[in-house]
Write a protein that holds these residues in place. Structure first.
Motif, PDB file in Angstrom:
ATOM      1  N   GLY A  24       1.902  -0.630   0.143  1.00  0.00           N
ATOM      2  CA  GLY A  24       1.496  -2.023   0.227  1.00  0.00           C
ATOM      3  C   GLY A  24       0.031  -2.238   0.503  1.00  0.00           C
ATOM      4  O   GLY A  24      -0.507  -3.317   0.225  1.00  0.00           O
ATOM      5  N   ASN A  25      -0.671  -1.226   1.067  1.00  0.00           N
ATOM      6  CA  ASN A  25      -2.102  -1.394   1.345  1.00  0.00           C
ATOM      7  C   ASN A  25      -2.982  -0.328   0.718  1.00  0.00           C
ATOM      8  O   ASN A  25      -4.201  -0.348   0.909  1.00  0.00           O
ATOM      9  N   ILE A  26      -2.394   0.592  -0.044  1.00  0.00           N
ATOM     10  CA  ILE A  26      -3.214   1.645  -0.638  1.00  0.00           C
ATOM     11  C   ILE A  26      -4.251   1.054  -1.586  1.00  0.00           C
ATOM     12  O   ILE A  26      -5.390   1.528  -1.659  1.00  0.00           O
ATOM     13  N   GLY A  27      -3.903  -0.008  -2.301  1.00  0.00           N
ATOM     14  CA  GLY A  27      -4.861  -0.643  -3.205  1.00  0.00           C
ATOM     15  C   GLY A  27      -6.073  -1.172  -2.468  1.00  0.00           C
ATOM     16  O   GLY A  27      -7.215  -1.055  -2.945  1.00  0.00           O
ATOM     17  N   LEU A  28      -5.863  -1.732  -1.288  1.00  0.00           N
ATOM     18  CA  LEU A  28      -6.970  -2.233  -0.477  1.00  0.00           C
ATOM     19  C   LEU A  28      -7.884  -1.089  -0.044  1.00  0.00           C
ATOM     20  O   LEU A  28      -9.109  -1.228  -0.022  1.00  0.00           O
ATOM     21  N   ASN A  29      -7.290   0.040   0.296  1.00  0.00           N
ATOM     22  CA  ASN A  29      -8.077   1.187   0.741  1.00  0.00           C
ATOM     23  C   ASN A  29      -8.823   1.853  -0.402  1.00  0.00           C
ATOM     24  O   ASN A  29      -9.972   2.274  -0.241  1.00  0.00           O
ATOM     25  N   LEU A  30      -8.198   1.944  -1.550  1.00  0.00           N
ATOM     26  CA  LEU A  30      -8.889   2.487  -2.724  1.00  0.00           C
ATOM     27  C   LEU A  30     -10.070   1.604  -3.106  1.00  0.00           C
ATOM     28  O   LEU A  30     -11.167   2.097  -3.414  1.00  0.00           O
TER      29      LEU A  30
ATOM     30  N   GLN B 228       2.868   4.721  -8.565  1.00  0.00           N
ATOM     31  CA  GLN B 228       2.886   3.417  -9.234  1.00  0.00           C
ATOM     32  C   GLN B 228       1.897   2.453  -8.583  1.00  0.00           C
ATOM     33  O   GLN B 228       1.211   1.683  -9.279  1.00  0.00           O
ATOM     34  N   ALA B 229       1.794   2.484  -7.257  1.00  0.00           N
ATOM     35  CA  ALA B 229       0.806   1.640  -6.582  1.00  0.00           C
ATOM     36  C   ALA B 229      -0.602   2.017  -6.997  1.00  0.00           C
ATOM     37  O   ALA B 229      -1.474   1.143  -7.161  1.00  0.00           O
ATOM     38  N   LEU B 230      -0.849   3.315  -7.176  1.00  0.00           N
ATOM     39  CA  LEU B 230      -2.149   3.789  -7.640  1.00  0.00           C
ATOM     40  C   LEU B 230      -2.434   3.260  -9.048  1.00  0.00           C
ATOM     41  O   LEU B 230      -3.559   2.820  -9.349  1.00  0.00           O
ATOM     42  N   GLU B 231      -1.426   3.286  -9.912  1.00  0.00           N
ATOM     43  CA  GLU B 231      -1.622   2.791 -11.279  1.00  0.00           C
ATOM     44  C   GLU B 231      -1.874   1.283 -11.303  1.00  0.00           C
ATOM     45  O   GLU B 231      -2.666   0.791 -12.111  1.00  0.00           O
ATOM     46  N   VAL B 232      -1.227   0.560 -10.401  1.00  0.00           N
ATOM     47  CA  VAL B 232      -1.497  -0.883 -10.300  1.00  0.00           C
ATOM     48  C   VAL B 232      -2.956  -1.108  -9.924  1.00  0.00           C
ATOM     49  O   VAL B 232      -3.641  -1.957 -10.503  1.00  0.00           O
TER      50      VAL B 232
ATOM     51  N   ALA C 240      -5.377 -11.037   2.324  1.00  0.00           N
ATOM     52  CA  ALA C 240      -4.198 -11.640   2.948  1.00  0.00           C
ATOM     53  C   ALA C 240      -3.082 -11.910   1.942  1.00  0.00           C
ATOM     54  O   ALA C 240      -1.912 -12.018   2.324  1.00  0.00           O
ATOM     55  N   GLN C 241      -3.416 -12.018   0.670  1.00  0.00           N
ATOM     56  CA  GLN C 241      -2.419 -12.317  -0.360  1.00  0.00           C
ATOM     57  C   GLN C 241      -2.021 -11.091  -1.170  1.00  0.00           C
ATOM     58  O   GLN C 241      -1.163 -11.164  -2.053  1.00  0.00           O
ATOM     59  N   HIS C 242      -2.626  -9.957  -0.871  1.00  0.00           N
ATOM     60  CA  HIS C 242      -2.438  -8.760  -1.702  1.00  0.00           C
ATOM     61  C   HIS C 242      -0.979  -8.324  -1.754  1.00  0.00           C
ATOM     62  O   HIS C 242      -0.438  -8.037  -2.833  1.00  0.00           O
ATOM     63  N   LEU C 243      -0.326  -8.242  -0.605  1.00  0.00           N
ATOM     64  CA  LEU C 243       1.044  -7.734  -0.570  1.00  0.00           C
ATOM     65  C   LEU C 243       1.983  -8.606  -1.393  1.00  0.00           C
ATOM     66  O   LEU C 243       2.791  -8.094  -2.189  1.00  0.00           O
ATOM     67  N   GLY C 244       1.894  -9.926  -1.216  1.00  0.00           N
ATOM     68  CA  GLY C 244       2.768 -10.822  -1.962  1.00  0.00           C
ATOM     69  C   GLY C 244       2.579 -10.688  -3.457  1.00  0.00           C
ATOM     70  O   GLY C 244       3.560 -10.665  -4.229  1.00  0.00           O
ATOM     71  N   GLU C 245       1.326 -10.586  -3.889  1.00  0.00           N
ATOM     72  CA  GLU C 245       1.049 -10.442  -5.321  1.00  0.00           C
ATOM     73  C   GLU C 245       1.532  -9.094  -5.842  1.00  0.00           C
ATOM     74  O   GLU C 245       2.006  -8.979  -6.975  1.00  0.00           O
ATOM     75  N   LEU C 246       1.431  -8.061  -4.998  1.00  0.00           N
ATOM     76  CA  LEU C 246       1.900  -6.735  -5.404  1.00  0.00           C
ATOM     77  C   LEU C 246       3.419  -6.738  -5.578  1.00  0.00           C
ATOM     78  O   LEU C 246       3.943  -6.143  -6.535  1.00  0.00           O
ATOM     79  N   VAL C 247       4.124  -7.387  -4.683  1.00  0.00           N
ATOM     80  CA  VAL C 247       5.583  -7.492  -4.801  1.00  0.00           C
ATOM     81  C   VAL C 247       5.952  -8.196  -6.103  1.00  0.00           C
ATOM     82  O   VAL C 247       6.838  -7.732  -6.844  1.00  0.00           O
TER      83      VAL C 247
ATOM     84  N   LEU D  61       8.290   1.513  -6.640  1.00  0.00           N
ATOM     85  CA  LEU D  61       7.330   0.763  -5.843  1.00  0.00           C
ATOM     86  C   LEU D  61       8.007  -0.418  -5.170  1.00  0.00           C
ATOM     87  O   LEU D  61       7.799  -0.675  -3.974  1.00  0.00           O
ATOM     88  N   ARG D  62       8.840  -1.120  -5.915  1.00  0.00           N
ATOM     89  CA  ARG D  62       9.505  -2.296  -5.344  1.00  0.00           C
ATOM     90  C   ARG D  62      10.412  -1.895  -4.184  1.00  0.00           C
ATOM     91  O   ARG D  62      10.476  -2.585  -3.148  1.00  0.00           O
ATOM     92  N   GLU D  63      11.102  -0.765  -4.329  1.00  0.00           N
ATOM     93  CA  GLU D  63      11.998  -0.331  -3.266  1.00  0.00           C
ATOM     94  C   GLU D  63      11.217   0.104  -2.029  1.00  0.00           C
ATOM     95  O   GLU D  63      11.601  -0.188  -0.889  1.00  0.00           O
ATOM     96  N   ALA D  64      10.104   0.804  -2.242  1.00  0.00           N
ATOM     97  CA  ALA D  64       9.269   1.210  -1.110  1.00  0.00           C
ATOM     98  C   ALA D  64       8.723  -0.007  -0.370  1.00  0.00           C
ATOM     99  O   ALA D  64       8.707  -0.047   0.867  1.00  0.00           O
ATOM    100  N   LEU D  65       8.293  -1.020  -1.103  1.00  0.00           N
ATOM    101  CA  LEU D  65       7.785  -2.241  -0.473  1.00  0.00           C
ATOM    102  C   LEU D  65       8.886  -2.953   0.305  1.00  0.00           C
ATOM    103  O   LEU D  65       8.652  -3.483   1.393  1.00  0.00           O
TER     104      LEU D  65
END
Length: 478
Positions: free
Chosen positions: A384-390, A431-435, A447-454, A465-469
Motif C-alpha cells: 500500500g505504500n511501496i509506490g510512495l517510497n519508490l 504488481q504494486a511495483l508495476e503499478v 493521503a489519497q494514494h491507498l484508496g486510488e491503489l485499491v 495485490l487486492r488481497e494483500a491490500l
C-alpha cells in the motif's frame, strides 16, 4: 489489600506529558541554527556539538568542567604542556536566550589525547570521551544532547567503513541498474528450527525480486533446537537450489548473530563457513562489535555484508542524535541500516520528519575513503505504500542506494486456504511495483494514494495485490 494512593490530577498531568512536540521543535531550531552557522572543522580535534539547558551555569563556563572531567582532570594546565595539549577547549557557543544557560556548545577534544600510534581511533574511544558522565550524568545539566560530530578527514580515513555499500551490494548480487532492490524478513520470527528456516528461505529465493533476506532479531544464534550454523547451512542450500529461478541474481542471507562480543565473532565464523553471505546484529548493546567483525573478515575474498540492526537505538537516541549514532556505525562498517518508510498519517516507527531526513542523509553523503551505507526502508513497508517510497527515492535520486524491506507484507499474506504464502505476498508486491512503473498514480496526493491503489487493483483485476491490500488495510480496503 492495596493501600496505594492514586495519583492526583496534577501528578497524572505530569505523567501524561508528551515530550514529542518539544523534541520536534528543538530539532527544527537546532537544524536551522547549524545550517546558518555550521560547527567548526578542526584538523587537530574532534568537535562535539551539544545542546544544553543548564540549571545555573552559563554555556561558556561549561567547557572548563567538561575538560576537567572528560579529558585531563585538572584545571588551568601549564601553557605549552602535554596536559594543555590534551585538554578540551571551547570551539563556539550560541545561546538561545538572555540567561546564557540554554543553547549550543561546540567543544574541541584534541586528537592528542585519543589517537593510537598508527593514527586511528575507534567509535568506542570517541563516545567514551564526548558522551561521558559530565555530559549526561550530572544534575546541573537539566537537558543535554550530543547532536553532531566533526571528525578530521585523516581520522575518517582510518575507519574501515562498509565492505560494500549500496553499489557494492548490487554488484555482488548482480542486480541490474534501475531495478529496485527488495528484501524480506523470515516469519515466524522465533521458535523455528533450521529446517523451517531453510524452507522459508527457499520460498523467498524463488522470486528474483529479492536481493536480501534476513532472520529476525528474536531468533537467537545459540539455541539447542536451532543453532545458527545449521540455519545458515540450510538457507545457503536453499538459495543454491533456487539459482535457475533468479535470472542470474544473487541473494544475500543474513542470519542473526547477536551475543557477547566473543560469541558474535564465533557465530560469524560459523555462519560464513556454512555459506552465509551476510550477518545481522545490533551494536547498540555490544559496542565495537561492528568494527570487530569488519576487521576480522576484511581479508576474505567476499566479506559478509553487515546489517546493523536497530535494536536498542531508541535507548541511545534520546541523548545522542540518531545521525551521530548512524555515522559511527557507518564508519565502523555496516552495509545496511534501517530508517523508516514514507507513509501517510501518524508515524509507526522512528525516525520520522527531520530526524529521518538526517539519518538517511548521513548514511549516504560523501565521506572521504568510506563507502555509503545502504538505506533500508522498513517498518510497515507494504504494497500500500511501496509506490510512495519508490517515488520518494526517485525524486531524491537515491533509488539504487535504498533496500525496500518488507516482512509481514510478504511472509504473512494468507492465501485462499488461510495459510501464510510468501509467494502470494511477493506477487502482490511485484504488481504494486508495476503499478508504480505505469505512472498511473504519479500525481495522486499521498493521503489519497491507498484508496486510488485499491480502486486500480479492482479495475485491473490485480488479485494478489487486492488481497494483500485487504489484509493489510482491513478498514480502508475491505
Amino acid at each position: 489489600m492495596n493501600t496505594a494512593v492514586s495519583p492526583d490530577a496534577a501528578t497524572l498531568k505530569l505523567l501524561w506529558h508528551d515530550a514529542e512536540p518539544r523534541e520536534v521543535r528543538l530539532r527544527e531550531i537546532i537544524s536551522e541554527r547549524l545550517a546558518a552557522k555550521p560547527p567548526p572543522l578542526l584538523d587537530d580535534s574532534i568537535v562535539a556539538t551539544y545542546f544544553f539547558a543548564f540549571r545555573t551555569q552559563r554555556l561558556e563556563r561549561a567547557v572548563e568542567e567538561i575538560s576537567y572531567h572528560a579529558t585531563i582532570g585538572i584545571k588551568h594546565p601549564p601553557p605549552g604542556s602535554l596536559l594543555e595539549q590534551c585538554a578540551a577547549r571551547p570551539a563556539g557557543v550560541e545561546a538561545f536566550d538572555s540567561t546564557g544557560r540554554l543553547g549550543l556548545l561546540h567543544v574541541a577534544f584534541p586528537l592528542k589525547m585519543m589517537l593510537q600510534p598508527d593514527g586511528h581511533l575507534t567509535s568506542c574511544d570517541i563516545l567514551h570521551t564526548v558522551a561521558g558522565a559530565i555530559i549526561f550524568d550530572v544534575y546541573e545539566n537539566q537537558d543535554a544532547r550530543l547532536i553532531a560530530l566533526q571528525i578530521p578527514e585523516k581520522v575518517l580515513r582510518t575507519f574501515p567503513g562498509p565492505a560494500y555499500g549500496p553499489l557494492g551490494v548490487r554488484k555482488r548480487t548482480n542486480f541490474p541498474p534501475g531495478q529496485p532492490a527488495f528484501g524480506t524478513i523470515l516469519k515466524p520470527t522465533a521458535g523455528i528450527t533450521p529446517e523451517q528456516v531453510g524452507a522459508l528461505v527457499e520460498e523467498v529465493a524463488g522470486c528474483p525480486l529479492f536481493l536480501f533476506v534476513k532472520e529476525d532479531e528474536d531468533l537467537y544464534p545459540k539455541l539447542d533446537y536451532s543453532p545458527v550454523k545449521d540455519r545458515a547451512r540450510l538457507a545457503a542450500a536453499a538459495i543454491e537450489r533456487a539459482k535457475e529461478k533468479r535470472a542470474g541474481r544473487g541473494l544475500i542471507f543474513a542470519p542473526h548473530i547477536s551475543g557477547a562480543p566473543h560469541e558474535i565473532l564465533e557465530s560469524v565464523h560459523a555462519v560464513l563457513e556454512a555459506g552465509a553471505s551476510g550477518v545481522m546484529f545490533s551494536e547498540s548493546f555490544a559496542g565495537g562489535t561492528v568494527r570487530m567483525v569488519r576487521e576480522a573478515t576484511k581479508r576474505l575474498q567476499e566479506p559478509p555484508a553487515i546489517y546493523g540492526h536497530n535494536a536498542g537505538i531508541g535507548v541511545r537516541s534520546r541523548a545522542i542524535y540518531r545521525e551521530v549514532i548512524d555515522l559511527l556505525a557507518r564508519l565502523d562498517g555496516i552495509d545496511f541500516r534501517q530508517t523508516a518508510p514514507v507513509r501517510p498519517g501518524t508515524p509507526f516507527l522512528l525516525p520520522y520528519g527531520r530526524e529521518w531526513q538526517a539519518s538517511e542523509e548521513v548514511l549516504i553523503r560523501p565521506v572521504p575513503g568510506i563507502n555509503p551505507t545502504m538505506i533500508v526502508r522498513a517498518g510497515a513497508l507494504d504494497q500500500g505504500n511501496i509506490g510512495l517510497n519508490l517515488a520518494d527515492a526517485e525524486r531524491r535520486a537515491i533509488s539504487e542506494k535504498v533496500l525496500f524491506l518488507a516482512g509481514s507484507a510478504i511472509n504473512s499474506i494468507k492465501n485462499g486456504k488461510g495459510k501464510a504464502d510468501p509467494q502470494l505476498g511477493a506477487e502482490a508486491m511485484t504488481q504494486a511495483l508495476e503499478v508504480h512503473r505505469s505512472g498511473e498514480l504519479r500525481d495522486v496526493p499521498m493521503a489519497q494514494h491507498l484508496g486510488e491503489l485499491v480502486r486500480l487493483a479492482d479495475r485491473k483485476e490485480l488479485k494478489p495485490l487486492r488481497e494483500a491490500l485487504r489484509q493489510r488495510y482491513p478498514k480502508e480496503a475491505a
